[in-house]
Scaffold this active site. Structure first.
Site, PDB file in Angstrom:
ATOM      1  N   ASP A  33       0.855  -1.188   0.000  1.00 29.11           N
ATOM      2  CA  ASP A  33       0.000   0.000   0.000  1.00 29.11           C
ATOM      3  C   ASP A  33       0.894   1.243   0.000  1.00 29.11           C
ATOM      4  O   ASP A  33       1.840   1.343   0.769  1.00 29.11           O
ATOM      5  CB  ASP A  33      -0.907  -0.004   1.234  1.00 29.11           C
ATOM      6  CG  ASP A  33      -2.034   1.001   1.105  1.00 29.11           C
ATOM      7  OD1 ASP A  33      -3.197   0.575   1.105  1.00 29.11           O
ATOM      8  OD2 ASP A  33      -1.763   2.217   1.018  1.00 29.11           O
ATOM      9  N   ILE A  34       0.609   2.170  -0.911  1.00 30.82           N
ATOM     10  CA  ILE A  34       1.435   3.366  -1.093  1.00 30.82           C
ATOM     11  C   ILE A  34       1.241   4.383   0.039  1.00 30.82           C
ATOM     12  O   ILE A  34       2.066   5.292   0.220  1.00 30.82           O
ATOM     13  CB  ILE A  34       1.130   4.008  -2.482  1.00 30.82           C
ATOM     14  CG1 ILE A  34       2.237   4.933  -2.959  1.00 30.82           C
ATOM     15  CG2 ILE A  34      -0.166   4.733  -2.500  1.00 30.82           C
ATOM     16  CD1 ILE A  34       3.408   4.230  -3.527  1.00 30.82           C
ATOM     17  N   GLN A  96     -14.468   2.918   1.218  1.00 36.49           N
ATOM     18  CA  GLN A  96     -13.673   2.433   0.073  1.00 36.49           C
ATOM     19  C   GLN A  96     -13.318   3.617  -0.826  1.00 36.49           C
ATOM     20  O   GLN A  96     -14.186   4.397  -1.217  1.00 36.49           O
ATOM     21  CB  GLN A  96     -14.490   1.399  -0.720  1.00 36.49           C
ATOM     22  CG  GLN A  96     -13.712   0.775  -1.873  1.00 36.49           C
ATOM     23  CD  GLN A  96     -14.498  -0.335  -2.587  1.00 36.49           C
ATOM     24  OE1 GLN A  96     -15.683  -0.552  -2.296  1.00 36.49           O
ATOM     25  NE2 GLN A  96     -13.857  -1.009  -3.509  1.00 36.49           N
ATOM     26  N   HIS A 102     -10.393  -5.037  -2.769  1.00 35.38           N
ATOM     27  CA  HIS A 102      -9.073  -5.383  -2.227  1.00 35.38           C
ATOM     28  C   HIS A 102      -9.183  -5.601  -0.726  1.00 35.38           C
ATOM     29  O   HIS A 102     -10.049  -5.029  -0.064  1.00 35.38           O
ATOM     30  CB  HIS A 102      -8.046  -4.285  -2.521  1.00 35.38           C
ATOM     31  CG  HIS A 102      -8.514  -2.924  -2.132  1.00 35.38           C
ATOM     32  ND1 HIS A 102      -9.375  -2.201  -2.927  1.00 35.38           N
ATOM     33  CD2 HIS A 102      -8.292  -2.181  -1.027  1.00 35.38           C
ATOM     34  CE1 HIS A 102      -9.645  -1.057  -2.340  1.00 35.38           C
ATOM     35  NE2 HIS A 102      -9.022  -1.016  -1.167  1.00 35.38           N
ATOM     36  N   PHE A 103      -8.270  -6.415  -0.223  1.00 41.14           N
ATOM     37  CA  PHE A 103      -8.152  -6.667   1.207  1.00 41.14           C
ATOM     38  C   PHE A 103      -6.881  -5.984   1.698  1.00 41.14           C
ATOM     39  O   PHE A 103      -5.834  -6.102   1.073  1.00 41.14           O
ATOM     40  CB  PHE A 103      -8.051  -8.177   1.495  1.00 41.14           C
ATOM     41  CG  PHE A 103      -9.340  -8.909   1.280  1.00 41.14           C
ATOM     42  CD1 PHE A 103      -9.748  -9.276  -0.005  1.00 41.14           C
ATOM     43  CD2 PHE A 103     -10.161  -9.236   2.345  1.00 41.14           C
ATOM     44  CE1 PHE A 103     -10.943  -9.949  -0.212  1.00 41.14           C
ATOM     45  CE2 PHE A 103     -11.360  -9.918   2.147  1.00 41.14           C
ATOM     46  CZ  PHE A 103     -11.758 -10.274   0.870  1.00 41.14           C
ATOM     47  N   HIS A 104      -6.988  -5.293   2.835  1.00 41.93           N
ATOM     48  CA  HIS A 104      -5.826  -4.688   3.485  1.00 41.93           C
ATOM     49  C   HIS A 104      -5.288  -5.666   4.523  1.00 41.93           C
ATOM     50  O   HIS A 104      -6.076  -6.197   5.320  1.00 41.93           O
ATOM     51  CB  HIS A 104      -6.225  -3.428   4.257  1.00 41.93           C
ATOM     52  CG  HIS A 104      -6.770  -2.316   3.425  1.00 41.93           C
ATOM     53  ND1 HIS A 104      -6.017  -1.230   3.070  1.00 41.93           N
ATOM     54  CD2 HIS A 104      -8.007  -2.118   2.896  1.00 41.93           C
ATOM     55  CE1 HIS A 104      -6.763  -0.396   2.355  1.00 41.93           C
ATOM     56  NE2 HIS A 104      -7.971  -0.905   2.240  1.00 41.93           N
TER      57      HIS A 104
HETATM   58  P1  AMP Z   1      -9.703   1.616   0.161  1.00 43.71           P
HETATM   59  O1  AMP Z   1     -10.026   2.924   0.810  1.00 43.71           O
HETATM   60  O2  AMP Z   1     -10.049   0.433   0.961  1.00 43.71           O
HETATM   61  O3  AMP Z   1     -10.297   1.622  -1.230  1.00 43.71           O
HETATM   62  O4  AMP Z   1      -8.135   1.564   0.062  1.00 43.71           O
HETATM   63  C1  AMP Z   1      -7.393   1.935  -1.043  1.00 43.71           C
HETATM   64  C2  AMP Z   1      -5.980   1.773  -0.607  1.00 43.71           C
HETATM   65  O5  AMP Z   1      -5.194   1.802  -1.762  1.00 43.71           O
HETATM   66  C3  AMP Z   1      -5.480   2.882   0.318  1.00 43.71           C
HETATM   67  O6  AMP Z   1      -4.958   2.303   1.490  1.00 43.71           O
HETATM   68  C4  AMP Z   1      -4.431   3.585  -0.512  1.00 43.71           C
HETATM   69  O7  AMP Z   1      -3.348   4.003   0.263  1.00 43.71           O
HETATM   70  C5  AMP Z   1      -4.027   2.521  -1.497  1.00 43.71           C
HETATM   71  N1  AMP Z   1      -3.557   3.001  -2.788  1.00 43.71           N
HETATM   72  C6  AMP Z   1      -4.110   3.940  -3.581  1.00 43.71           C
HETATM   73  N2  AMP Z   1      -3.414   4.070  -4.729  1.00 43.71           N
HETATM   74  C7  AMP Z   1      -2.399   3.180  -4.652  1.00 43.71           C
HETATM   75  C8  AMP Z   1      -1.312   2.821  -5.525  1.00 43.71           C
HETATM   76  N3  AMP Z   1      -1.152   3.417  -6.688  1.00 43.71           N
HETATM   77  N4  AMP Z   1      -0.457   1.863  -5.122  1.00 43.71           N
HETATM   78  C9  AMP Z   1      -0.627   1.258  -3.923  1.00 43.71           C
HETATM   79  N5  AMP Z   1      -1.605   1.552  -3.064  1.00 43.71           N
HETATM   80  C10 AMP Z   1      -2.492   2.493  -3.422  1.00 43.71           C
END
Ligand code: AMP
Length: 138
Positions: A33-34, A96, A102-104
């Site tokens: 995660d970025i 979201q 996606h799963f964190h």
């Molecule tokens: P969600 O709010 O559950 O949709 O989480 C999206 C997640 O994706 C967040 O934790 C962001 O930090 C992560 N994210 C967004 N863009 C990127 C990217 N380009 N590469 C990696 N992680 C990302």
């Protein structure tokens, strides 16, 4: 709502945008995660185009949860955390921000984790831990 094929994770899955990749198989992709909420925060995505878990086929859901389990074990081992939290949001109202399921996987104390999707880091700083997690995948 219909799936948006131009969301950032769809672009990553198609190789049009970069990611710090940790694991890939025919069903799923996993990358760092970025905007990590903790060191080692890793994401797992099914390749099937589904916005939320509610949209995913049962077959893909079964394959995805196997990869989530595999990656949670690897993240736990690589970071040395005593526990991991698995979070998954369905819909903007639920929090979201990227409309591809996606799963964190967030290692360590969730109570001490940083705010969700707030602070971006240099992707290069994630590479060392990504390699360590990749090496811990069984
Ligand atoms: P969600 O709010 O559950 O949709 O989480 C999206 C997640 O994706 C967040 O934790 C962001 O930090 C992560 N994210 C967004 N863009 C990127 C990217 N380009 N590469 C990696 N992680 C990302």
């Amino acid at each position: 709502m219909s799936y948006d094929p131009n969301n950032i994770f769809a672009k990553i899955l198609r190789g049009e945008m970069p990611c710090v990749k940790v694991y890939e198989d025919e069903h799923c992709l996993s990358f760092m995660d970025i905007m990590p909420q903790a060191e080692g925060h890793t994401l797992v995505l099914p390749k099937e185009p589904a916005e939320t878990l509610l949209d995913l086929s049962d077959a893909a859901a079964a394959e995805t949860i196997k990869v989530v389990k595999k990656m949670a074990k690897a993240v736990k081992q690589a970071t040395g955390a005593a526990g991991v939290t698995i979070v998954q949001f369905n819909g903007a109202e639920a929090g979201q921000t990227v409309p591809h399921l996606h799963f964190h996987i967030i290692p360590g104390s969730f109570a001490k984790a940083k705010v969700h999707a707030k602070e971006m880091v240099d992707p290069a700083s994630l590479q060392e831990l990504a390699d360590k997690i990749a090496a811990a995948v069984e």
